[in-house]
Design a protein around this motif. Structure first.
Motif: not given
Ligand SMILES: *Cc1c(COP(=O)(O)O)cnc(C)c1O
Length: 339
Positions: A63-64, A194, A207, A209
């Motif tokens: 996600s990051n 995120s 996760s 985003l």
């Protein structure tokens, strides 16, 4: 004997009710955008946090990474904390896969990046330099919450210098619960956020985003490119939705238990309590007794992680109740009573 696993809040197992929700999930092919449960999860978090759209992905690291790839092009740079997850613990993914340069900044004790350091790190427009594009913050960071007025000031600064803002909010809801504000009060300062469902929220995987439609469209493309396009992921999204319904407010219990644990450990000679923040307790014990302590705790059915951080980090979560905390205190006390 039930194992008390204090290594991380990632170790939780899905509850019976969560498994039920997963079993019942309506699913479709998410690469076609046709998984209804994934779509509900993405839109729900986007709406709640004040964004156009969301993207469900397997991990916080991905996600990051997708956020960095969406904000930055080859030869751009992002400003990030020296001890931030998006700099230190993600295998250098932005550099490896995006030719994006990190500019690490020494963090203050609360995890914030001092505004003067941010200012000083922004590069002039000049072919000698990478193009500074993005400021990436983390909240909570090692359990610590960033002050809300700091977020406002960082936002102002980033905007005035034309930078985007990304938040690694792996534990966003721990921060919101600890600050007693709606999560949106934190996320409104950012362009992308995120959120991990698989930490304190207790989902097995995933996760999300969130961001503008433009940024999420870019992130979706990069998700596919990095092999993260998945199919009937609604089974996992259902766990995330269940977590959002049932496991957010209860994060306060984790924080309360961590505070209680810290208070009790502080009374034990041999333990140096360094701090307690949200669901994390940090202690120092004599280095030469660490192995021995680990063995003693394992025998008492307690797991801690040693040797990863310079200090011991004990993390409370969904699978640790009051009795588990008492057992932990007793085990530590028993060890240090042996002298
Ligand atoms: C866990 C974590 C991540 C990454 O999540 P994974 O799902 O483990 O890839 C990112 N940032 C922070 C602060 C985290 O704690």
């Amino acid at each position: 004997m039930d194992m008390i696993d204090l290594r991380s809040d990632t170790v939780t197992r899905p509850t019976a009710a969560m498994r039920e929700a997963m079993l019942r999930a309506e699913v479709g092919d998410d690469v076609y955008g046709e998984d209804p449960t994934v779509n509900v999860l993405q839109q729900r978090l986007a709406d709640e946090l004040g964004f156009d759209a969301g993207l469900f992905v397997p991990s916080g690291t991905q996600s990051n990474l997708l956020a960095l790839l969406a904000h930055c092009e080859r030869g751009d740079e992002y400003l990030v904390g020296m001890d931030a997850h998006t700099y230190k613990f993600e295998g250098g993914g932005a550099a490896v896969l995006g030719s994006i340069q990190p500019q690490p900044i020494v963090q203050a004790a609360d995890g914030s990046l001092p505004l003067t350091s941010i200012e000083a790190a922004i590069k002039p427009v000049d072919p000698h330099f990478a193009r500074t594009r993005l400021l990436a913050l983390e909240n909570t960071w090692h359990g610590r919450t960033l002050p809300l007025d700091y977020l406002g000031a960082a936002h102002e600064l980033a905007r005035s210098r034309g930078l985007g803002l990304h938040l690694d909010g792996a534990r966003l809801f721990n921060a919101a619960v600890a600050c007693d504000v709606p999560a949106r009060e934190i996320t409104r300062h950012f362009d992308t956020v995120s959120i991990c469902l698989s930490k304190g929220l207790g989902a097995p995987v995933g996760s999300v985003l969130v961001g503008s439609q433009t940024l999420i469209d870019k992130a979706r493309r990069w998700r596919k490119v990095t092999g993260g396009g998945w199919r009937q992921a609604g089974i996992l999204a259902a766990a995330g939705l269940h977590a959002l319904d049932h496991h957010v407010a209860r994060l306060a219990d984790d924080h309360r238990r961590a505070a209680y644990l810290a208070g009790r450990l502080r009374e034990i000679a041999g333990i140096d309590l360094l701090g307690q923040h949200t669901n994390m307790v940090f202690i120092d014990v004599p280095a030469e007794r660490l192995r021995e302590l680990d063995v003693h705790l394992r025998e008492a059915g307690i797991r801690i992680s040693i040797g990863y951080l310079p200090t011991l980090r004990l993390v409370t979560h969904l699978d640790i109740d009051d009795q588990g905390i008492e057992r932990t205190v007793e085990a530590f006390r028993g060890f240090f009573a042996q002298g």
